[in-house]
Design a protein around this motif. Sequence first.
Motif, PDB file in Angstrom:
ATOM      1  N   SER A  86       8.993  10.213  -0.669  1.00 11.34           N
ATOM      2  CA  SER A  86       8.720  10.797   0.651  1.00 11.34           C
ATOM      3  C   SER A  86       7.539  10.104   1.332  1.00 11.34           C
ATOM      4  CB  SER A  86       8.452  12.298   0.521  1.00 11.34           C
ATOM      5  OG  SER A  86       7.389  12.551  -0.386  1.00 11.34           O
ATOM      6  N   MET A  87       6.526   9.717   0.557  1.00 10.33           N
ATOM      7  CA  MET A  87       5.365   9.053   1.135  1.00 10.33           C
ATOM      8  C   MET A  87       5.738   7.691   1.703  1.00 10.33           C
ATOM      9  SD  MET A  87       1.759   7.939  -0.698  1.00 10.33           S
ATOM     10  CE  MET A  87       1.261   9.606  -1.135  1.00 10.33           C
ATOM     11  N   ARG A  88       6.444   6.899   0.929  1.00 15.85           N
ATOM     12  CA  ARG A  88       6.790   5.554   1.378  1.00 15.85           C
ATOM     13  C   ARG A  88       7.737   5.587   2.577  1.00 15.85           C
ATOM     14  NH1 ARG A  88       6.918   0.069  -1.631  1.00 15.85           N
ATOM     15  NH2 ARG A  88       7.763  -1.248   0.012  1.00 15.85           N
ATOM     16  N   ILE A  89       8.725   6.475   2.534  1.00 17.07           N
ATOM     17  CA  ILE A  89       9.677   6.566   3.649  1.00 17.07           C
ATOM     18  C   ILE A  89       8.950   6.953   4.937  1.00 17.07           C
ATOM     19  CG2 ILE A  89      11.639   7.862   4.561  1.00 17.07           C
ATOM     20  CD1 ILE A  89      12.710   7.968   1.665  1.00 17.07           C
ATOM     21  N   ALA A  90       7.992   7.894   4.848  1.00 19.78           N
ATOM     22  CA  ALA A  90       7.227   8.296   6.036  1.00 19.78           C
ATOM     23  C   ALA A  90       6.462   7.108   6.617  1.00 19.78           C
ATOM     24  CB  ALA A  90       6.273   9.430   5.683  1.00 19.78           C
ATOM     25  N   LEU A  91       5.873   6.289   5.754  1.00 18.97           N
ATOM     26  CA  LEU A  91       5.163   5.096   6.220  1.00 18.97           C
ATOM     27  C   LEU A  91       6.121   4.070   6.819  1.00 18.97           C
ATOM     28  CD1 LEU A  91       2.683   4.670   3.233  1.00 18.97           C
ATOM     29  CD2 LEU A  91       2.043   5.205   5.596  1.00 18.97           C
ATOM     30  N   GLU A  92       7.288   3.912   6.225  1.00 25.68           N
ATOM     31  CA  GLU A  92       8.274   2.953   6.733  1.00 25.68           C
ATOM     32  C   GLU A  92       8.816   3.380   8.098  1.00 25.68           C
ATOM     33  OE1 GLU A  92      10.917   2.884   3.393  1.00 25.68           O
ATOM     34  OE2 GLU A  92       9.924   1.127   2.479  1.00 25.68           O
ATOM     35  N   LEU A  93       8.847   4.679   8.356  1.00 26.74           N
ATOM     36  CA  LEU A  93       9.262   5.162   9.676  1.00 26.74           C
ATOM     37  C   LEU A  93       8.273   4.729  10.753  1.00 26.74           C
ATOM     38  CD1 LEU A  93      10.449   8.749   8.687  1.00 26.74           C
ATOM     39  CD2 LEU A  93      11.903   6.928   9.589  1.00 26.74           C
ATOM     40  N   VAL A  94       6.995   4.647  10.383  1.00 22.95           N
ATOM     41  CA  VAL A  94       5.973   4.154  11.325  1.00 22.95           C
ATOM     42  C   VAL A  94       6.142   2.654  11.529  1.00 22.95           C
ATOM     43  CG1 VAL A  94       3.497   3.875  11.743  1.00 22.95           C
ATOM     44  CG2 VAL A  94       4.361   5.986  10.717  1.00 22.95           C
ATOM     45  N   LYS A  95       6.333   1.933  10.453  1.00 21.54           N
ATOM     46  CA  LYS A  95       6.479   0.473  10.550  1.00 21.54           C
ATOM     47  C   LYS A  95       7.688   0.094  11.414  1.00 21.54           C
ATOM     48  CE  LYS A  95       7.041  -3.783   7.881  1.00 21.54           C
ATOM     49  NZ  LYS A  95       6.037  -4.494   8.695  1.00 21.54           N
ATOM     50  N   SER A  96       8.784   0.826  11.263  1.00 21.95           N
ATOM     51  CA  SER A  96      10.011   0.511  12.013  1.00 21.95           C
ATOM     52  C   SER A  96       9.960   0.987  13.458  1.00 21.95           C
ATOM     53  CB  SER A  96      11.215   1.144  11.311  1.00 21.95           C
ATOM     54  OG  SER A  96      11.147   2.562  11.371  1.00 21.95           O
ATOM     55  N   GLY A  97       8.936   1.763  13.807  1.00 20.29           N
ATOM     56  CA  GLY A  97       8.813   2.264  15.174  1.00 20.29           C
ATOM     57  C   GLY A  97       9.544   3.564  15.423  1.00 20.29           C
ATOM     58  N   GLN A  98      10.148   4.137  14.394  1.00 17.28           N
ATOM     59  CA  GLN A  98      10.846   5.410  14.570  1.00 17.28           C
ATOM     60  C   GLN A  98       9.872   6.582  14.668  1.00 17.28           C
ATOM     61  OE1 GLN A  98      14.572   5.757  12.027  1.00 17.28           O
ATOM     62  NE2 GLN A  98      13.671   3.902  11.144  1.00 17.28           N
ATOM     63  N   SER A 115      -0.055   2.101   2.416  1.00 16.59           N
ATOM     64  CA  SER A 115      -0.286   1.862   3.843  1.00 16.59           C
ATOM     65  C   SER A 115      -0.657   0.408   4.100  1.00 16.59           C
ATOM     66  CB  SER A 115      -1.395   2.782   4.367  1.00 16.59           C
ATOM     67  OG  SER A 115      -1.026   4.139   4.249  1.00 16.59           O
ATOM     68  N   LYS A 116      -1.514  -0.135   3.232  1.00 16.49           N
ATOM     69  CA  LYS A 116      -1.905  -1.541   3.378  1.00 16.49           C
ATOM     70  C   LYS A 116      -0.717  -2.475   3.144  1.00 16.49           C
ATOM     71  CE  LYS A 116      -5.661  -2.853   1.323  1.00 16.49           C
ATOM     72  NZ  LYS A 116      -6.649  -2.989   0.222  1.00 16.49           N
ATOM     73  N   ILE A 117       0.119  -2.146   2.174  1.00 17.38           N
ATOM     74  CA  ILE A 117       1.286  -2.987   1.876  1.00 17.38           C
ATOM     75  C   ILE A 117       2.306  -2.943   3.000  1.00 17.38           C
ATOM     76  CG2 ILE A 117       3.294  -3.204   0.349  1.00 17.38           C
ATOM     77  CD1 ILE A 117       1.445  -2.200  -1.934  1.00 17.38           C
ATOM     78  N   ILE A 118       2.560  -1.763   3.517  1.00 17.73           N
ATOM     79  CA  ILE A 118       3.639  -1.575   4.495  1.00 17.73           C
ATOM     80  C   ILE A 118       3.181  -1.876   5.923  1.00 17.73           C
ATOM     81  CG2 ILE A 118       5.190   0.144   5.519  1.00 17.73           C
ATOM     82  CD1 ILE A 118       5.214   1.479   2.689  1.00 17.73           C
ATOM     83  N   LEU A 119       2.008  -1.386   6.307  1.00 18.27           N
ATOM     84  CA  LEU A 119       1.569  -1.512   7.698  1.00 18.27           C
ATOM     85  C   LEU A 119       0.623  -2.688   7.936  1.00 18.27           C
ATOM     86  CD1 LEU A 119       0.977   2.276   8.481  1.00 18.27           C
ATOM     87  CD2 LEU A 119       2.961   0.865   9.083  1.00 18.27           C
ATOM     88  N   LYS A 120      -0.027  -3.187   6.892  1.00 19.18           N
ATOM     89  CA  LYS A 120      -0.947  -4.337   6.971  1.00 19.18           C
ATOM     90  C   LYS A 120      -2.200  -3.975   7.771  1.00 19.18           C
ATOM     91  CE  LYS A 120       2.404  -6.734   5.081  1.00 19.18           C
ATOM     92  NZ  LYS A 120       2.425  -6.950   3.615  1.00 19.18           N
ATOM     93  N   THR A 121      -3.273  -4.689   7.459  1.00 18.20           N
ATOM     94  CA  THR A 121      -4.533  -4.471   8.166  1.00 18.20           C
ATOM     95  C   THR A 121      -4.612  -5.344   9.414  1.00 18.20           C
ATOM     96  OG1 THR A 121      -5.603  -6.099   6.732  1.00 18.20           O
ATOM     97  CG2 THR A 121      -5.838  -3.784   6.124  1.00 18.20           C
ATOM     98  N   ILE A 122      -5.363  -4.865  10.382  1.00 21.41           N
ATOM     99  CA  ILE A 122      -5.614  -5.594  11.628  1.00 21.41           C
ATOM    100  C   ILE A 122      -6.467  -6.827  11.322  1.00 21.41           C
ATOM    101  CG2 ILE A 122      -6.823  -5.444  13.852  1.00 21.41           C
ATOM    102  CD1 ILE A 122      -6.089  -2.426  13.821  1.00 21.41           C
ATOM    103  N   ASP A 123      -6.214  -7.921  12.023  1.00 22.63           N
ATOM    104  CA  ASP A 123      -7.009  -9.132  11.842  1.00 22.63           C
ATOM    105  C   ASP A 123      -8.490  -8.824  12.081  1.00 22.63           C
ATOM    106  OD1 ASP A 123      -4.749 -10.566  11.318  1.00 22.63           O
ATOM    107  OD2 ASP A 123      -4.556 -11.409  13.336  1.00 22.63           O
ATOM    108  N   GLY A 124      -9.337  -9.258  11.155  1.00 19.61           N
ATOM    109  CA  GLY A 124     -10.765  -8.991  11.280  1.00 19.61           C
ATOM    110  C   GLY A 124     -11.222  -7.804  10.465  1.00 19.61           C
ATOM    111  N   ILE A 125     -10.283  -7.052   9.885  1.00 24.67           N
ATOM    112  CA  ILE A 125     -10.619  -5.903   9.046  1.00 24.67           C
ATOM    113  C   ILE A 125     -10.284  -6.240   7.600  1.00 24.67           C
ATOM    114  CG2 ILE A 125     -10.114  -3.490   8.506  1.00 24.67           C
ATOM    115  CD1 ILE A 125     -11.686  -3.867  11.090  1.00 24.67           C
TER     116      ILE A 125
END
Length: 345
Positions: A86-98, A115-125
């Motif tokens: 459930s945790m990973r699927i919720a994060l993947e819904l954010v990554k896919s834009g759903q 979160s770091k694996i799926i969504l990645k960090t912003i450049d400079g962070i």
Amino acid sequence: MGNLILALDVMSGDNGPNVILPAALQALASNSQLKLLLVGSPEILYPLLADKGAKKNNRFKIIPAQYTITNYLNLLQAIRQSKGSSMRIALELVKSGQAQACISAGNTSILIALSKIILKTIDGIERPALVTILPNKKHGKTVILDLGANIKCNSKMLVQFAGMGVIIAENIADINNPRVALLNIKTEENFGLDNIYEAALMLKKIPFINYIGYLESDELLTGKTDVFVCDGFTGNMILKTMEGVIKVILSLVKYSTTKNKISSHLIQLIQTWLQKRIIKYFSHIDPDQYNGAVLLGLHGIVIKSHGAANQKAFQAAIEQAIKAVEKQIPDVIANRLNTLLPKSD
């Protein structure tokens, strides 16, 4: 703005769907623009929704998940076995834009790692940080980070946290030219660990950050700073201690209010007046009202709820997610960071 779509990891946390579903339904009733993707086991969620009289509608949808990540798994095991959770699927819904944000009461370390694996960090962070906003005694707000995402922090990470804290203070707390302080054991410049001292030297040289120096932990709620920067170990300890003390004070005062048998009418009037003042002061920093730490520095919005959150507290986490979405926090951080902080070597 248009519809807000949030993904809720319904199965995680100490209380799971028994708390999260009522909080979700109340949030939907309070916000007509809100839509929720409820990630979890349909076999568990549908009967619970039926018991609560929730009819099928287009404002919530159950997204099936095969299982829940528990605290019994170590970090590497949890990541390897996270597919279908459930945790990973919720994060993947954010990554896919759903979905525009994910909220989870699951294990903090696992949520941050995924979160770091799926969504990645912003450049400079270098590393994301957990942040929350607390009310202070001057009737203002104080941004504090990191709250547990990073046990050890180097000086550059502390400076990056300061930059993100400034952005949160300006955009969420509406503070102009926010003051920034580093948490330290003393206010004198020569005290503290090397990473804090080095971060202080760096912050002094950044013209776009209003750095005011060191503050000790007893200044957290005084309003002397708008952004309080520390490593995750210290921040988590301070926050948990503060929350525990507040809950004990409120419970003792409320218990005394209902159980007191003092015969003197005057003494009882004085005590009742004092109890009301104490409750009024401490209730405005009731931890349940400020549940939901934002994981800053990612290409997406992730909210970490307390694992033991009750319905009121989880509703507060949903509200935090809504604010972060409305302010488009990841985009603001990505756009402001290059001007706010110097380029890394």
